[in-house]
Design an enzyme around this catalytic site. Structure first.
Site, mmCIF file in Angstrom:
data_model
loop_
_atom_site.group_PDB
_atom_site.id
_atom_site.type_symbol
_atom_site.label_atom_id
_atom_site.label_comp_id
_atom_site.label_asym_id
_atom_site.label_seq_id
_atom_site.Cartn_x
_atom_site.Cartn_y
_atom_site.Cartn_z
ATOM 1 N N SER A 143 0.845 -1.888 -0.253
ATOM 2 C CA SER A 143 0.325 -0.054 -0.034
ATOM 3 C C SER A 143 0.762 1.292 0.074
ATOM 4 O O SER A 143 1.858 1.479 0.818
ATOM 5 C CB SER A 143 -1.198 -0.177 1.503
ATOM 6 O OG SER A 143 -1.264 1.365 1.410
ATOM 7 N N TYR A 156 -1.668 -1.149 10.245
ATOM 8 C CA TYR A 156 -2.227 -1.173 8.798
ATOM 9 C C TYR A 156 -0.656 -0.886 8.629
ATOM 10 O O TYR A 156 -0.347 -1.368 7.647
ATOM 11 C CB TYR A 156 -3.087 -0.669 8.497
ATOM 12 C CG TYR A 156 -3.220 -1.045 7.018
ATOM 13 C CD1 TYR A 156 -3.983 -2.336 6.216
ATOM 14 C CD2 TYR A 156 -3.275 0.216 5.596
ATOM 15 C CE1 TYR A 156 -4.058 -2.368 5.235
ATOM 16 C CE2 TYR A 156 -3.547 -0.207 4.470
ATOM 17 C CZ TYR A 156 -3.757 -1.344 4.195
ATOM 18 O OH TYR A 156 -3.579 -1.494 2.751
HETATM 19 N N1 LIG Z 1 -8.825 -0.834 -2.119
HETATM 20 C C1 LIG Z 1 -7.823 0.131 -2.110
HETATM 21 O O1 LIG Z 1 -7.560 1.923 -2.004
HETATM 22 C C2 LIG Z 1 -5.699 -0.605 -1.726
HETATM 23 C C3 LIG Z 1 -4.839 0.297 -1.373
HETATM 24 C C4 LIG Z 1 -4.090 -0.339 -1.072
HETATM 25 C C5 LIG Z 1 -3.655 -1.303 -0.572
HETATM 26 N N2 LIG Z 1 -4.799 -2.283 -1.031
HETATM 27 C C6 LIG Z 1 -4.784 -3.727 -0.188
HETATM 28 O O2 LIG Z 1 -4.694 -4.103 -1.650
HETATM 29 C C7 LIG Z 1 -5.429 -5.648 -0.916
HETATM 30 C C8 LIG Z 1 -6.996 -5.971 -1.190
HETATM 31 O O3 LIG Z 1 -7.821 -5.066 -0.791
HETATM 32 P P1 LIG Z 1 -9.301 -4.906 -1.406
HETATM 33 O O4 LIG Z 1 -9.528 -3.165 -1.692
HETATM 34 O O5 LIG Z 1 -9.231 -5.225 -3.037
HETATM 35 O O6 LIG Z 1 -10.303 -5.256 -0.309
HETATM 36 P P2 LIG Z 1 -11.701 -6.355 -0.034
HETATM 37 O O7 LIG Z 1 -12.386 -5.937 1.010
HETATM 38 O O8 LIG Z 1 -12.457 -5.523 -1.150
HETATM 39 O O9 LIG Z 1 -11.458 -7.726 -0.749
HETATM 40 C C9 LIG Z 1 -10.061 -8.579 0.221
HETATM 41 C C10 LIG Z 1 -10.562 -10.205 -0.425
HETATM 42 O O10 LIG Z 1 -9.845 -10.883 0.525
HETATM 43 C C11 LIG Z 1 -10.867 -11.823 1.363
HETATM 44 N N3 LIG Z 1 -10.143 -11.699 2.211
HETATM 45 C C12 LIG Z 1 -10.526 -11.099 3.625
HETATM 46 N N4 LIG Z 1 -9.595 -11.898 4.532
HETATM 47 C C13 LIG Z 1 -9.212 -13.366 3.865
HETATM 48 C C14 LIG Z 1 -8.394 -14.112 5.099
HETATM 49 N N5 LIG Z 1 -8.093 -14.255 5.768
HETATM 50 N N6 LIG Z 1 -7.847 -15.488 3.774
HETATM 51 C C15 LIG Z 1 -8.506 -15.256 2.440
HETATM 52 N N7 LIG Z 1 -8.799 -14.181 2.081
HETATM 53 C C16 LIG Z 1 -9.019 -12.556 2.879
HETATM 54 C C17 LIG Z 1 -11.843 -10.797 1.381
HETATM 55 O O11 LIG Z 1 -12.673 -11.751 1.638
HETATM 56 C C18 LIG Z 1 -11.945 -10.242 0.579
HETATM 57 O O12 LIG Z 1 -12.588 -11.120 -0.915
HETATM 58 C C19 LIG Z 1 -5.306 -5.671 0.581
HETATM 59 O O13 LIG Z 1 -3.741 -6.212 0.785
HETATM 60 C C20 LIG Z 1 -5.422 -4.338 0.458
HETATM 61 O O14 LIG Z 1 -5.097 -3.816 1.800
HETATM 62 C C21 LIG Z 1 -6.377 -1.644 -1.080
#
Ligand SMILES: NC(=O)c1ccc[n+]([C@@H]2O[C@H](COP(=O)([O-])OP(=O)(O)OC[C@H]3O[C@@H](n4cnc5c(N)ncnc54)[C@H](O)[C@@H]3O)[C@@H](O)[C@H]2O)c1
Length: 258
Positions: A143, A156
């Protein structure tokens, strides 16, 4: 279908929705066979079904990345179906905010097991396979909070900083086996947690406008933007990229908050 990842297979955690789903789609569209490793069986199965419906090779494996047993089982299912493991994408994670003076040890352990330990555990079980193959790519979704942060993003940001350290160690210690490791650091991406953030604002439209305007490109990212980057990093075109972090944030981190 592009052939860039033909004959490759990928194991993508948290691929039932959001960025992980965007990554799985892009990898599959470039020719890779994909295991959707997801804790949520409904979204995980539907993501795999959708890829199969498009003519790609995909399967769902129910995996909670906090469980080493689940990870071993998921990777075994991947190897049984696809015969090798070329690309591991550690994507599953969630943004959790705590007061550092109030957070319990259990809350800390939960947060680290989800946002840091799970990625290492997936590496632990993928590395022997990749070492035997003498090839592999590990892409860790970090991130922008890995290198800077905002108020109230503890712990986080601590876990995501750890993801960068994990990536560097993997690159150094496994490069001689032709295994690459790269961290990808997104900024704002249109996924459920971000849409929930907008919906919970006092004035959602104003908050969307404020966030869009933080970006030189005047918009937030889409999951397929991250997916396209991951597909490139997984390909032979990126064969000299390892041990580093690629930021994908629409330029937001280029801006000094004046
Ligand atoms: N969306 C953003 O703006 C953003 C920005 C920077 C980083 N990220 C990172 O990107 C990644 C995905 O984020 P997102 O926004 O798509 O989130 P999201 O919540 O839409 O998707 C996360 C997915 O991970 C699954 N998950 C949660 N816990 C789990 C576990 N213990 N084992 C297996 N699967 C699990 C959830 O069911 C979901 O399908 C994360 O690591 C997040 O920190 C997201």
């Amino acid at each position: 279908m592009s052939e860039r990842l033909k004959n490759k297979s990928a194991f993508v955690t948290g691929a039932g929705q959001g960025i992980g789903r965007g990554i799985a789609e892009q990898l599959a569209a470039q020719g890779a066979s994909v295991t959707i490793a997801e804790i949520n069986d409904a979204t995980g199965q539907s993501a795999a079904d959708e890829l199969c419906h498009k003519g790609y090779r995909a399967q769902f494996a129910q995996v909670d990345i906090r469980s080493e047993r689940d990870i071993k089982g998921g990777i075994a299912a991947h190897l049984a179906r696809f015969g090798g493991l070329d690309i591991l994408v550690n994507n599953a994670g969630a943004n959790q905010h705590f007061d550092a003076s109030q957070m319990s040890v259990d809350e800390w352990e939960h947060s680290m097991s989800l946002n840091l330990r799970g990625a290492w555990l997936c590496c632990k079980h993928a590395l022997p396979v990749m070492a035997r193959q003498e090839s592999g790519v590990i892409i860790n979704i970090a991130s922008v909070h890995a290198t800077m942060t905002a108020y109230n993003f503890f712990p986080y940001n601590v876990a995501k900083s750890g993801i960068l350290g994990l990536t560097r160690s993997l690159a150094l210690d496994w490069g001689h086996k032709n295994i690459r490791a790269v961290a990808v650091s997104p900024g704002w991406v249109r996924t459920k947690p971000v849409l929930d953030h907008f919906a919970q604002a006092d004035d959602p439209a104003a908050e969307i406008e404020r966030v869009n305007n933080l970006h030189p490109l005047k918009r937030i990212g889409e999951p397929e933007n991250v997916g396209a980057l991951v597909a490139f990093l997984a390909s032979d075109g990126a064969s000299f990229i390892t041990g580093t972090e690629i930021v994908i944030d629409g330029g937001i981190s280029a801006r000094y908050a004046d």
